[in-house]
Structures are given as structure tokens and as C-alpha cells.
Design a protein around this motif. Structure first.
Motif, short mmCIF file in Angstrom:
data_model
loop_
_atom_site.label_atom_id
_atom_site.label_comp_id
_atom_site.label_asym_id
_atom_site.label_seq_id
_atom_site.Cartn_x
_atom_site.Cartn_y
_atom_site.Cartn_z
N THR A 24 0.83 -1.21 0.00
CA THR A 24 0.00 0.00 0.00
C THR A 24 0.86 1.25 0.00
O THR A 24 0.57 2.23 -0.71
CB THR A 24 -0.93 0.00 1.23
N ARG A 25 1.94 1.23 0.78
CA ARG A 25 2.82 2.40 0.83
C ARG A 25 3.44 2.68 -0.53
O ARG A 25 3.53 3.82 -0.98
CB ARG A 25 3.92 2.18 1.86
N MET A 26 3.88 1.63 -1.24
CA MET A 26 4.49 1.83 -2.55
C MET A 26 3.47 2.33 -3.58
O MET A 26 3.77 3.18 -4.42
CB MET A 26 5.13 0.53 -3.04
N VAL A 27 2.26 1.79 -3.50
CA VAL A 27 1.21 2.24 -4.42
C VAL A 27 0.90 3.72 -4.19
O VAL A 27 0.77 4.50 -5.14
CB VAL A 27 -0.06 1.38 -4.25
N LEU A 28 0.78 4.11 -2.92
CA LEU A 28 0.45 5.51 -2.61
C LEU A 28 1.60 6.45 -2.98
O LEU A 28 1.37 7.55 -3.47
CB LEU A 28 0.10 5.65 -1.13
N LEU A 29 2.84 6.02 -2.73
CA LEU A 29 3.97 6.86 -3.10
C LEU A 29 4.01 7.08 -4.62
O LEU A 29 4.23 8.20 -5.09
CB LEU A 29 5.28 6.23 -2.63
N SER A 30 3.79 6.01 -5.38
CA SER A 30 3.80 6.15 -6.85
C SER A 30 2.62 6.97 -7.31
O SER A 30 2.73 7.75 -8.27
CB SER A 30 3.80 4.77 -7.51
N TYR A 31 1.47 6.84 -6.62
CA TYR A 31 0.28 7.63 -6.96
C TYR A 31 0.58 9.12 -6.81
O TYR A 31 0.33 9.92 -7.72
CB TYR A 31 -0.87 7.22 -6.05
#
Length: 425
Positions: A24-31
Motif C-alpha cells: 500500500t505504501r508503494m502504491v500511494l507513493l507512486s500515486y
């Protein structure tokens, strides 16, 4: 407790999948990375009217937009190939920081030469965004969950575009056009530093994996030759050609819509910036509904929905071109929302989910980079062609060009849409 898996070839334990919190953290950072890329991409379109009033030539701004697009197109191919080989963290950090600095430079030194050099180079820096954020998603989200995650994630470039336009419009109204460049430049630089500090290229860098060791080895082989393989894939090339026509329309609206609403429709102050957001607002709705209909009715080949959406976009443009000058603010918002609704359905499929399907885990950045790179040739035309058309034949001819390029996109995506499955089993 999950049982430990072993490879039939090595009999060594295979790492567990990454925890949901880390995914989730990686998805949000890339978002948020791609969300904020738009703050140094949409700023010039909002400031164009004020720059013209300050004595900057409209034609010069058009050539600057085209030069930016040339660098953006070249950068897509380079970023795609490098992203698959070296990982996206450094590319995103460097790209955002350099994009912020080049934007900040014109705010500090508002000369034509600084605008031309800074915004042109910004095309290369901006090109680091799409291939590498898509690469992060394919690395950190399993195949089984990727469709649902992408339905959320793809909203980053629509909502980011809306937020960037609204924020720049606010800065223009409250402070002036120079602050558009100063503040946006600082914001994007800071976000770039955050990406460099906290992004992780892939689960394997932290001892996790979604694959067996055998599958990982196969992916590594694919990664080694991914760019050349994707460059020879006819479906990737057809989608790139389709994106060429689509991106011409999208980036013409990005670059010139606030100016059109001010000079032709007659809106004043910050109203053009906010009304132009109707285009992206329709895109958000299209993305949500389009994602549902794609999974529900076109799971084997989402390009079929992209073809239908392109036809809908052509119809919406045809209607809006006759009505825009006679509409009030609400009517213009509704007309632009209809165009955005259909355009972004096609855009998200052609440049996003279809590219990921064709590229696989090892070649996603290459597939996205090639499709976006070919598409960016249309973005090059969006810089100066609308200016010339409006000067020679009036703004009505610009909307006719949208229809022409829409037909080109339909013809290009048609061979891919005919396939029963986008990926052969």
C-alpha cells in the motif's frame, strides 16, 4: 501460517509475498509521484494568457510547447528502457527534482530564453514519470489484484491534472503568474526528494517476492531483452499510433483550453482555469465507470472498450464545437466533461492497463514508454498546430482536427480490439 514454498529446481525456500502495508505504501507513493508531476506540467497553460498580456508571443509559447513535447517523446523511450533495467526510484527522484528546478528558474528569471530552455528540458524530466510509476505498480501488486488497484491508481493523472490547474489558477488570482512557476517548482522538488528517500524498486530488494525462483529467472531474461521485444510487438505499435491521435487532442486541451475559454468564450480571471477542469472531472467519472465496464464486459481485451470510447469522444467533440461559444459556464463544464469522460476511458486503457498486459512484469516500463513515446508525437503537434489552425481558419478548425485525429486513433486500435484475447494464453 503460510507454508514455505520451494523451487523444484533449487529446493531453496522462496521469499514470502510483501505485506499489504508495504504494498500500500508503494502504491500511494507512486500515486502521489505522478499526481504531482502535473504541477510542473499544467502550469504554463494557466499562465499563457498572462504571459501574452506581458508581451510574450503566442507563437513562441506554441513552439516552446512543441519543443517540450519532442523532448518528452524522446524521454519516454529512454525512461522505459532504463526503468526496466535499473529500477524506477532514482529516475523518479531525479526527474521530479529537475522538473521542479527548471520550472523554478523561469519564475526567478522570466526571460524568453529561460522559458524556452527550461520548459524544453522539462520534457525530458517529465518523461521519467509514466513508465517508472507503472513499473512500480507491476512490481508491487500481484497479477490477481492489479486490475482493482489500477482502477484506483489511474485516477492520479486525472485528479493530479485537475489539482494542478486549480492550484495554478488560485496562485494566478491571488499572487500573479510568476508565483505559478515559483511555488509549483518548489513543491515538485520536495516531492521528488521524498520519492528518493522512501521508494523501493521491487519486493526482492526487501526479501519478498510474488514469484517462484523459476518464474523470477524467466522475468529476468524477459527484462534483459524487454525493450526490443516490445518494439517489435505489432500490438504495442498499433496502440502507440492510436495514442498519437488521442494525445494530440488531450494535450491541445491541456495547453490551450484555458486560453480558448478566455479569448473565445469570454470567461475572465480564474474562471478559465476552473471551467477547464470540467474536462478532467468528466475523465474521473469515465475512469471509474470505464474500469467497471472493462472488467465486467471486456476482461479478455479491454481495447474493445477503448474503441467504443474513442467513437463516443468524436461525437462529444462534434457537438461541443458548435455549442461552446453560446453556452454559459455550466454548459461549458458539461460539454468538456463529456469529452473528458470518453477520452480518459480510452487513454487509461491504451497507455495503462493494455500496456501492462502486453509488457508483463519484466517489460512494463518498455511497453508503456514505447506507447507513450509514439503517442507523444501527437503531443508535439499540439504545441503549434492549434495556434496555426486558429490563426488561419479560426478555433472551429481546431475542433475539426480533434475529430480527424480521433478517427486515426479508432483505425489504429481496431486491429488490437479485434483480437479475442489481448494476451495469448
Amino acid at each position: 501460517m503460510q507454508a514455505t514454498r520451494t523451487s523444484p529446481h533449487t529446493e531453496s525456500p522462496v521469499a514470502p509475498p510483501p505485506p499489504l502495508s508495504l504494498q500500500t505504501r508503494m502504491v500511494l507513493l507512486s500515486y502521489f509521484a505522478y499526481f504531482f508531476y502535473y504541477f510542473t506540467r499544467k502550469h504554463l497553460s494557466v499562465a499563457t494568457g498572462s504571459l501574452v498580456n506581458e508581451g510574450f508571443s503566442l507563437e513562441t509559447i506554441g513552439y516552446v510547447n512543441s519543443a517540450y513535447a519532442v523532448c518528452y517523446a524522446i524521454g519516454q523511450f529512454l525512461s522505459g528502457a532504463l526503468g526496466d533495467r535499473s529500477g524506477p526510484r532514482i529516475a523518479l527522484c531525479a526527474g521530479m527534482c529537475l522538473s521542479g528546478i527548471s520550472t523554478l528558474a523561469f519564475g526567478l528569471f522570466p526571460f524568453v530564453a529561460v522559458l524556452a530552455i527550461g520548459f524544453t528540458a522539462n520534457g525530458l524530466f517529465q518523461a521519467t514519470g509514466w513508465p517508472n510509476t507503472c513499473k512500480l505498480i507491476t512490481s508491487w501488486v500481484s497479477d490477481a489484484r492489479r486490475g482493482r488497484v489500477m482502477g484506483f491508481w489511474l485516477s492520479c493523472y486525472i485528479i493530479g491534472s485537475m489539482a494542478a490547474t486549480a492550484f495554478s489558477g488560485y496562485l494566478l488570482k491571488e499572487y500573479g503568474w510568476k508565483e505559478i512557476f515559483l511555488v509549483n517548482g518548489v513543491v515538485v522538488t520536495v516531492i521528488g526528494i521524498i520519492q528518493g528517500l522512501f521508494l523501493i524498486n521491487r519486493p526482492e530488494d526487501r526479501g519478498y517476492t510474488f514469484e517462484t525462483s523459476v518464474a523470477a529467472a524467466e522475468t529476468a531474461a524477459e527484462k534483459k531483452h524487454g525493450f526490443l521485444v516490445m518494439l517489435k510487438n505489432p500490438s504495442v505499435l498499433f496502440l502507440g499510433l492510436s495514442y498519437f491521435g488521442l494525445k494530440y487532442t488531450r494535450y491541445t486541451l491541456f495547453a490551450w483550453l484555458p486560453f480558448y475559454l478566455e479569448k473565445v468564450v469570454g470567461l475572465t480571471k480564474d474562471a478559465p482555469a476552473h471551467v477547464s477542469n470540467g474536462f478532467e472531472a468528466g475523465g474521473v467519472l469515465g475512469l471509474i465507470l470505464g474500469g467497471y465496464f472493462a472488467d465486467r464486459f471486456f476482461p479478455r481485451n479491454r481495447c474493445r472498450l477503448a474503441l467504443l470510447a474513442l467513437v463516443g469522444m468524436i461525437v462529444a467533440v462534434y457537438i461541443y464545437r458548435f455549442a461552446s461559444s453560446g453556452l454559459d459556464i455550466a454548459g461549458n463544464v458539461a460539454g468538456l466533461a463529456a469529452i473528458g469522460f470518453f477520452l480518459y476511458i480510452a487513454d487509461s486503457i491504451i497507455s495503462g492497463t493494455a500496456a501492462q498486459d502486453l509488457g508483463g512484469t519484466g517489460s512494463t516500463a518498455s511497453a508503456c514508454g514505447i506507447i507513450n513515446g509514439i503517442g507523444s508525437l501527437g503531443q508535439i503537434l499540439a504545441g503549434i498546430v492549434p495556434v496555426k489552425l486558429s490563426q488561419w481558419y479560426g478555433w472551429n478548425s481546431v475542433f475539426i482536427s480533434f475529430i480527424v485525429f480521433g478517427v486515426i486513433s479508432c483505425l489504429a486500435v481496431f486491429p488490437v480490439a479485434r483480437r479475442k484475447r489481448l494476451i495469448e494464453a
